[in-house]
Design a protein around this motif. Structure first.
Motif, PDB file in Angstrom:
ATOM      1  N   CYS A  28     -43.331  11.690  60.280  1.00  9.21           N
ATOM      2  CA  CYS A  28     -42.837  11.478  58.950  1.00  9.21           C
ATOM      3  C   CYS A  28     -41.518  10.461  58.990  1.00  9.21           C
ATOM      4  N   CYS A  31     -36.958  10.452  56.423  1.00  8.92           N
ATOM      5  CA  CYS A  31     -35.746  10.197  56.617  1.00  8.92           C
ATOM      6  C   CYS A  31     -35.398   9.830  58.051  1.00  8.92           C
ATOM      7  N   CYS A  34     -37.090  10.828  61.579  1.00  9.15           N
ATOM      8  CA  CYS A  34     -38.523  10.218  62.014  1.00  9.15           C
ATOM      9  C   CYS A  34     -39.356  11.495  62.759  1.00  9.15           C
ATOM     10  N   CYS A  35     -39.256  12.713  62.229  1.00 11.45           N
ATOM     11  CA  CYS A  35     -39.507  13.695  63.230  1.00 11.45           C
ATOM     12  C   CYS A  35     -41.309  13.763  63.749  1.00 11.45           C
ATOM     13  N   GLY A  43     -40.625  20.073  59.958  1.00 13.01           N
ATOM     14  CA  GLY A  43     -39.845  18.983  60.561  1.00 13.01           C
ATOM     15  C   GLY A  43     -38.180  19.812  60.481  1.00 13.01           C
ATOM     16  N   CYS A  45     -35.851  19.220  58.519  1.00 18.51           N
ATOM     17  CA  CYS A  45     -35.445  19.411  57.108  1.00 18.51           C
ATOM     18  C   CYS A  45     -35.962  21.050  56.794  1.00 18.51           C
ATOM     19  N   ARG A  48     -40.872  20.099  54.794  1.00 20.46           N
ATOM     20  CA  ARG A  48     -41.961  19.206  55.252  1.00 20.46           C
ATOM     21  C   ARG A  48     -42.720  19.594  56.423  1.00 20.46           C
ATOM     22  N   ILE A 146     -35.600  13.856  51.430  1.00 23.94           N
ATOM     23  CA  ILE A 146     -36.702  14.629  52.101  1.00 23.94           C
ATOM     24  C   ILE A 146     -37.772  15.160  51.187  1.00 23.94           C
TER      25      ILE A 146
HETATM   26  S1  SF4 Z   1     -36.150  16.166  58.688  1.00 26.99           S
HETATM   27 FE1  SF4 Z   1     -37.981  16.384  57.294  1.00 26.99          FE
HETATM   28  S2  SF4 Z   1     -37.822  14.633  55.943  1.00 26.99           S
HETATM   29 FE2  SF4 Z   1     -36.556  13.973  57.728  1.00 26.99          FE
HETATM   30  S3  SF4 Z   1     -38.280  13.087  59.068  1.00 26.99           S
HETATM   31 FE3  SF4 Z   1     -38.092  15.135  59.496  1.00 26.99          FE
HETATM   32  S4  SF4 Z   1     -39.917  16.112  58.429  1.00 26.99           S
HETATM   33 FE4  SF4 Z   1     -39.180  14.218  57.459  1.00 26.99          FE
END
Ligand code: SF4
Length: 376
Positions: A28, A31, A34-35, A43, A45, A48, A146
């Motif tokens: 992703c 943010c 970049c998980c 992720g 957050c 997502r 996010i």
């Molecule tokens: S924390 Fe959430 S928004 Fe940020 S990179 Fe990971 S999945 Fe995406």
């Protein structure tokens, strides 16, 4: 009755800000984390998540809405006096122990944070914003990056209706997400929480992505203001404040810097509440370093001139404030000082209209957004 997790997981669509990796993993880019996320996992957050090698992202709800004076965001150099229709979502990519919006930001991480979402569509939100008299529509209260895809859907509708749009964000961005939001956003407030990477790691992030975001936003031409919540013993040393303000000056001395007072909240109950003298000391450092517009917030009436805007060239008073209330406004329709004629950096309306409100209020709904009931 469904749990909050069930509800959030059901209100999604495929994201735009990701790439597919091998073995059904995804990365992703919404943010700075970049998980890389495995199948079936969310992720950092928590909103997502990867299902079957596709990244799903929040869609079709808000965590809450409120009408705020734009000064509360705070934006002091963008449409002073405007009403900012403000919506939040759920979740965050950081986990600050002192978060003042923890009920929404930590809703999927902390069982104590209970915040039933509301059904929403871009059309309904924009209609409601216009009905309240808002000129600005802002994604705030949790981290807007996010939920960037959902924010852009709302902002497209908002811009078509003539509204100004903005993010109130921790700034933990990526080049991809900033390019993605850029065409649809006018104003961007970044919370620069510290200038020490160790401090940022305690909050769940890193300093460098935030600094990169500030430079990128300024280069893109978005209107940027920066806030630092001054926490005694955490981020208020002279050395740290000097480094922080030197960085901002290097980007642009015209970026307004707001230093706001901390009060004990959520899990941070050790540091003393910030006093007016602490804000004055930090403001003096910012001015010595070269910032032209420094403000002190959260202690109305206690910080003297630091609530007001003066011309950086001739010191003419331009805007006098008490808290979110504007007492006097003297900037010309062209955005200039009436005394010396120099341009004042910011986004100014051609005409200053009376404030609709100088305190936040809940929207007067004719057709209310519908609460989605949850169980814990
Ligand atoms: S924390 Fe959430 S928004 Fe940020 S990179 Fe990971 S999945 Fe995406």
């Amino acid at each position: 009755m469904a749990t909050l997790r069930d509800i959030v997981d059901a209100r999604v669509r495929e994201g735009d800000l990701y790439e597919k990796l091998d073995r059904e993993r995804v990365r992703c880019y919404a943010c700075g984390h970049c998980c890389p996320t495995h199948e079936g996992q969310p992720g950092v957050c928590k909103v997502r998540y990867n299902r079957g090698g596709t990244l799903y992202v929040p869609w079709g709800y808000v965590g809450g809405v409120q009408c705020d004076p734009i000064e509360k965001k705070p934006f002091f150099h963008a449409y002073p006096g405007a009403l900012a229709y403000s919506f939040g979502m759920l979740g965050c990519d950081l986990h600050c122990a002192y978060c003042q919006n923890w009920v929404t930001s930590q809703a999927l991480r902390d069982p104590q944070a209970i915040s039933p979402p509301l059904e929403a569509s871009p059309e309904a939100l924009v209609r409601d914003a216009l009905r309240q008299g808002a000129q600005v529509l802002v994604s705030t209260y949790n981290e807007p990056l996010i939920t960037a895809e959902w924010a852009v859907a709302i902002f497209k509708e908002a811009k078509a209706a003539g509204l100004v749009t903005g993010f109130v964000s921790n700034g933990n961005g990526t080049p991809q997400v900033l390019e993605y939001v850029r065409p649809w956003i006018n104003l961007y407030k970044v919370d620069l929480k510290s200038f020490d990477d160790h401090h940022y790691r305690k909050l769940g992030g890193r300093l460098q992505p935030i600094l990169d975001t500030i430079r990128t936003l300024h280069r893109m031409g978005l209107w940027v203001e920066i806030v630092t919540l001054l926490i005694p013993g955490f981020n208020d040393s002279e050395a740290e404040l000097r480094r922080l303000t030197e960085f901002v000056v290097d980007v642009s001395p015209d970026i307004p810097w707001h230093i706001t007072a901390f009060h004990q909240d959520y899990k941070m109950n050790d540091p003393a509440n910030t006093k007016a003298d602490d804000l004055l000391r930090a403001a003096a450092i910012g001015r010595e370093t070269g910032l032209r517009y420094v403000y002190a917030g959260n202690l109305p009436g206690q910080v003297g001139e630091l609530e007001n805007t003066r011309c950086a060239f001739c010191a003419e008073p331009l805007i006098r404030r008490h808290g979110y209330l504007i007492d006097e406004y003297a900037i010309t329709p062209e955005g200039r000082c009436p005394q010396c004629g120099n341009a004042i950096p910011g986004r100014w309306a051609a005409e200053f209209k009376a404030q609709l409100a100088h305190q936040p209020f809940l929207p007067h709904h004719r057709r209310p957004l519908v609460t989605i009931h949850t169980r814990r």
